[in-house]
Design a protein around this motif. Structure first.
Motif, short mmCIF file in Angstrom:
data_model
loop_
_atom_site.label_atom_id
_atom_site.label_comp_id
_atom_site.label_asym_id
_atom_site.label_seq_id
_atom_site.Cartn_x
_atom_site.Cartn_y
_atom_site.Cartn_z
N ARG A 13 23.20 -2.98 84.78
CA ARG A 13 24.05 -2.75 83.61
C ARG A 13 23.87 -3.77 82.50
O ARG A 13 23.86 -3.41 81.32
N LYS A 119 34.54 -6.74 97.42
CA LYS A 119 33.19 -7.32 97.35
C LYS A 119 33.31 -8.77 96.89
O LYS A 119 32.34 -9.50 96.85
N GLU A 145 36.08 1.31 97.21
CA GLU A 145 37.15 2.33 97.09
C GLU A 145 37.33 3.11 98.39
O GLU A 145 38.38 3.72 98.63
N ASP A 158 38.79 -5.12 92.92
CA ASP A 158 37.45 -4.70 92.49
C ASP A 158 37.36 -4.67 90.97
O ASP A 158 38.36 -4.84 90.27
N GLU A 161 35.98 -0.43 85.24
CA GLU A 161 35.44 -0.35 83.88
C GLU A 161 36.12 0.81 83.15
O GLU A 161 37.04 0.61 82.37
N THR A 162 35.74 2.04 83.48
CA THR A 162 36.38 3.19 82.84
C THR A 162 37.60 3.67 83.64
O THR A 162 38.42 4.40 83.11
N GLY A 163 37.66 3.32 84.91
CA GLY A 163 38.76 3.79 85.78
C GLY A 163 38.42 5.11 86.46
O GLY A 163 39.20 5.62 87.27
N THR A 165 36.13 5.90 88.79
CA THR A 165 35.94 5.85 90.25
C THR A 165 37.29 5.86 90.96
O THR A 165 37.48 6.57 91.95
C1 PRP Z 1 31.60 -0.94 90.14
C2 PRP Z 1 32.90 -1.12 90.89
C3 PRP Z 1 33.47 0.28 90.92
C4 PRP Z 1 32.93 0.92 89.65
C5 PRP Z 1 34.02 0.95 88.61
O1 PRP Z 1 30.60 -0.56 91.03
O2 PRP Z 1 32.71 -1.68 92.17
O3 PRP Z 1 33.05 0.99 92.06
O4 PRP Z 1 31.87 0.08 89.18
O5 PRP Z 1 33.59 1.58 87.43
P1 PRP Z 1 34.50 2.67 86.69
O6 PRP Z 1 35.87 2.07 86.51
O7 PRP Z 1 33.81 2.88 85.37
O8 PRP Z 1 34.51 3.91 87.53
P2 PRP Z 1 29.08 -0.42 90.57
O9 PRP Z 1 28.86 0.88 89.87
O10 PRP Z 1 28.70 -1.65 89.79
O11 PRP Z 1 28.29 -0.32 91.89
P3 PRP Z 1 28.18 -1.23 93.17
O12 PRP Z 1 29.13 -0.58 94.15
O13 PRP Z 1 26.77 -1.13 93.55
O14 PRP Z 1 28.62 -2.63 92.81
#
Ligand code: PRP
Length: 209
Positions: A13, A119, A145, A158, A161-163, A165
């Motif tokens: 990213r 993590k 999650e 954790d 970012e956008t919420g 997941t």
């Molecule tokens: C991160 C974090 C969440 C997700 C959140 O994982 O652990 O799972 O991003 O993002 P969101 O709020 O936009 O949905 P990442 O995609 O970096 O992958 P990773 O599990 O390999 O760390």
């Protein structure tokens, strides 16, 4: 010409945003954009050498002085700490640390010791210590999650970012912990020995953030 300043970039990213920043400065990043499987890449007009690495390794390389500078998320800095200078907030890679649970779960209150999956066990530990709460922490490497969904934990600490997941998995934030963004870190010896070049690069970065 002096040997290049070696800069460790977090793959993924943050990589794209860092290259975009270098291009705004005016550097030719063709070698980095067309890297294939190569891991050490030159930016000759900036007298830089880019090393692509995982976030934790960026910190290790900078701490050990094999890279002068690093670009890494505040999340990794908070989790790993270490001895280096954190020089500036690069403004991209913005997200936050948060505590989340299954939607509607009552987390606070009660006397049972809660289990938290993360993590980032050190970040989770210090967050609950600051609240005077005794929790059990389970370190998870992948999609954290899953832990409350599988009933391994009562909650997770954790990155959000956008919420999306959380939402797609029936979870919700119950408390924000800390904001996160990409930071520039510098090895302590490089900061002394190559101060002029590092300050020059820092000024260019600050003018182009
Ligand atoms: C991160 C974090 C969440 C997700 C959140 O994982 O652990 O799972 O991003 O993002 P969101 O709020 O936009 O949905 P990442 O995609 O970096 O992958 P990773 O599990 O390999 O760390």
């Amino acid at each position: 010409m002096n040997k290049p300043i070696r800069i460790a970039l977090t793959k993924g990213r943050l990589e794209k945003d860092t290259i975009a920043l270098f291009e705004r400065i005016g550097y030719d990043c063709t070698a980095v954009r067309e890297k294939g499987r190569k891991l050490i890449l030159p930016i000759t007009d900036g007298n830089l050498e880019v090393v692509l690495a995982k976030a934790n390794d960026v910190i290790t390389y900078v701490e050990h002085g094999v890279c002068d500078i690093g670009v890494v998320g505040k999340d990794t800095i908070m989790e790993m700490q270490g001895k280096y200078f954190e020089l500036c907030d690069l403004g991209f890679g913005r997200c936050r640390f948060a505590l989340a649970t299954k939607k509607g779960d009552k987390f606070f209150g009660g006397y049972d010791v809660k289990t938290i999956a993360s993590k980032y066990p050190n970040v989770a530990r210090s967050f609950f210590e600051s609240k005077g709460m005794d929790v059990e922490i389970v370190k998870i490497e992948g999609s954290v999650e899953l832990a409350p969904l599988l009933e391994l934990s009562d909650g997770i600490v954790d990155i959000v970012e956008t919420g999306t997941t959380l939402k797609e998995n029936g979870l919700e934030v119950i408390e924000d912990i800390a904001p996160i963004s990409a930071r520039l870190i510098v090895n302590t010896v490089s900061m002394k020995l190559r101060q002029k070049e590092i300050q020059q690069l820092l000024s260019l970065i600050e003018a182009n953030i």
